[in-house]
Write an enzyme that holds these catalytic residues in place. Structure first.
Site, PDB file in Angstrom:
ATOM      1  N   GLY A  76       0.850  -1.130   0.119  1.00  0.00           N
ATOM      2  CA  GLY A  76      -0.524   0.311  -0.260  1.00  0.00           C
ATOM      3  C   GLY A  76       1.329   1.209  -0.045  1.00  0.00           C
ATOM      4  O   GLY A  76       1.889   1.290  -0.119  1.00  0.00           O
ATOM      5  N   SER A  77       0.019   2.287   0.086  1.00  0.00           N
ATOM      6  CA  SER A  77       0.905   4.102   0.337  1.00  0.00           C
ATOM      7  C   SER A  77       1.608   4.107   1.229  1.00  0.00           C
ATOM      8  O   SER A  77       2.704   4.676   1.610  1.00  0.00           O
ATOM      9  CB  SER A  77       0.038   4.989   0.082  1.00  0.00           C
ATOM     10  OG  SER A  77      -0.900   5.197   0.868  1.00  0.00           O
ATOM     11  N   THR A  78       1.128   3.770   2.713  1.00  0.00           N
ATOM     12  CA  THR A  78       1.758   4.304   3.573  1.00  0.00           C
ATOM     13  C   THR A  78       2.900   3.518   4.283  1.00  0.00           C
ATOM     14  O   THR A  78       3.676   4.032   4.616  1.00  0.00           O
ATOM     15  CB  THR A  78       0.811   4.065   5.337  1.00  0.00           C
ATOM     16  OG1 THR A  78      -0.664   4.385   4.933  1.00  0.00           O
ATOM     17  CG2 THR A  78       0.832   4.787   6.162  1.00  0.00           C
ATOM     18  N   GLU A  97       0.199 -10.756   3.199  1.00  0.00           N
ATOM     19  CA  GLU A  97       0.012  -9.950   4.430  1.00  0.00           C
ATOM     20  C   GLU A  97      -0.487 -10.515   5.359  1.00  0.00           C
ATOM     21  O   GLU A  97       0.159 -10.364   6.555  1.00  0.00           O
ATOM     22  CB  GLU A  97      -0.985  -8.427   4.224  1.00  0.00           C
ATOM     23  CG  GLU A  97      -0.247  -7.418   2.970  1.00  0.00           C
ATOM     24  CD  GLU A  97      -2.010  -6.266   2.706  1.00  0.00           C
ATOM     25  OE1 GLU A  97      -2.379  -6.313   2.878  1.00  0.00           O
ATOM     26  OE2 GLU A  97      -1.025  -5.300   2.530  1.00  0.00           O
TER      27      GLU A  97
HETATM   28  O1  DER Z   1      -4.440  -3.698   0.641  1.00  0.00           O
HETATM   29  C1  DER Z   1      -3.659  -3.801   1.896  1.00  0.00           C
HETATM   30  O2  DER Z   1      -4.274  -4.503   2.854  1.00  0.00           O
HETATM   31  C2  DER Z   1      -2.899  -2.476   2.403  1.00  0.00           C
HETATM   32  O3  DER Z   1      -2.064  -2.464   3.780  1.00  0.00           O
HETATM   33  C3  DER Z   1      -3.833  -1.001   2.748  1.00  0.00           C
HETATM   34  O4  DER Z   1      -4.606  -1.791   3.198  1.00  0.00           O
HETATM   35  C4  DER Z   1      -3.615   0.137   2.986  1.00  0.00           C
HETATM   36  O5  DER Z   1      -2.449   0.889   2.514  1.00  0.00           O
HETATM   37  P1  DER Z   1      -2.662   2.203   2.543  1.00  0.00           P
HETATM   38  O6  DER Z   1      -1.546   2.002   2.939  1.00  0.00           O
HETATM   39  O7  DER Z   1      -2.575   2.724   0.368  1.00  0.00           O
HETATM   40  O8  DER Z   1      -3.742   3.226   2.883  1.00  0.00           O
END
Ligand code: DER
Length: 232
Positions: free
Chosen positions: A29-31, A106
């Site tokens: 993801g982006s975080t 994950e």
């Molecule tokens: O897809 C996922 O599980 C990612 O970890 C998501 O939950 C978090 O994505 P973000 O950091 O872009 O909001």
């Protein structure tokens, strides 16, 4: 941008508080991009010694782009800590994950770590699931079973599911890193999430679902005022 700054704050604090020499699970993801940035900084500045195990092709690219040591789960089935994002968390740290379609690997990395640490911006911190995240709970399914599974889910648990489509970039459904489809299940009301997580995974054809119940050790939420809220 307050959301991106909030992500960075949470990511940096989590890496500084939890990452020591060892094998680290890297979420998607982006975080988590900011967490890898901070990890690379600490390797460079402090000589931190880490091996990074990815939870997706995206995470693998991040590790390689930042020149970090790439490992895999076969070599390192036990991780020191896994750091990952979330789509939403309730007060008990029950998570919805899978917005990015990487939930299966994950969850594996979250389960193989001594500590599973969540990083997110303030939009993800809810009292109950569904308050802020409206796209439902992702369910990874074997392609041939997607219709039978969504009928089973609706019969057993109510709500409505829909097959996640790729959109403009590619005709047809999203295909995960594992070669499967994703159903997004729009549930109704607050449930016993532990029971729901088990019920979903018992349906033949379901590979994994995006409910992470009782897995997170701690969560860091970057807030719009520059502070970081912690939940554990
Ligand atoms: O897809 C996922 O599980 C990612 O970890 C998501 O939950 C978090 O994505 P973000 O950091 O872009 O909001």
């Amino acid at each position: 941008n307050p959301v991106e700054n909030a992500k960075r704050l949470a990511a940096f604090k989590a890496v500084d508080n939890h990452v020591v020499n060892g094998v680290i699970g890297i979420g998607s993801g982006s975080t988590v991009v900011y967490a890898v940035e901070r990890l690379a900084q600490r390797v460079k500045e402090e000589g931190l010694e880490v091996i990074c195990v990815p939870s997706s092709f995206q995470a693998k690219q991040l590790i390689i782009q930042h020149g970090l040591r790439l490992g895999d789960l076969e070599m390192h089935p036990e991780l020191k800590v896994t750091i990952d994002g979330a789509d939403e968390s309730d007060k008990q740290l029950t998570l919805i994950k899978g917005g990015g379609g990487c939930l299966t690997q994950e969850k594996i990395l979250a389960s193989c770590a001594e500590e599973f640490i969540v990083i997110a911006d303030y939009r993800k911190a809810s009292d109950n699931l569904g308050q802020q995240w409206s796209k439902g709970i992702p369910v990874e399914v074997i392609p041939s079973a997607y219709r039978s599974v969504y009928q089973r889910i609706e019969k057993a648990l109510g709500g409505k599911s829909e097959l996640r489509m790729s959109g403009a970039s590619k005709a047809g459904p999203v295909v995960t890193d594992n070669g499967n489809f994703i159903l997004d299940w729009n549930f109704e009301g607050v449930k016993n999430w532990r029971e729901v997580e088990i019920s979903l995974n018992m349906i033949p054809g379901v590979v994994e679902n995006g409910l992470f119940v009782g897995m997170a050790r701690k969560a860091y939420f970057g807030m719009s005022d520059g502070s970081v809220m912690e939940r554990e």
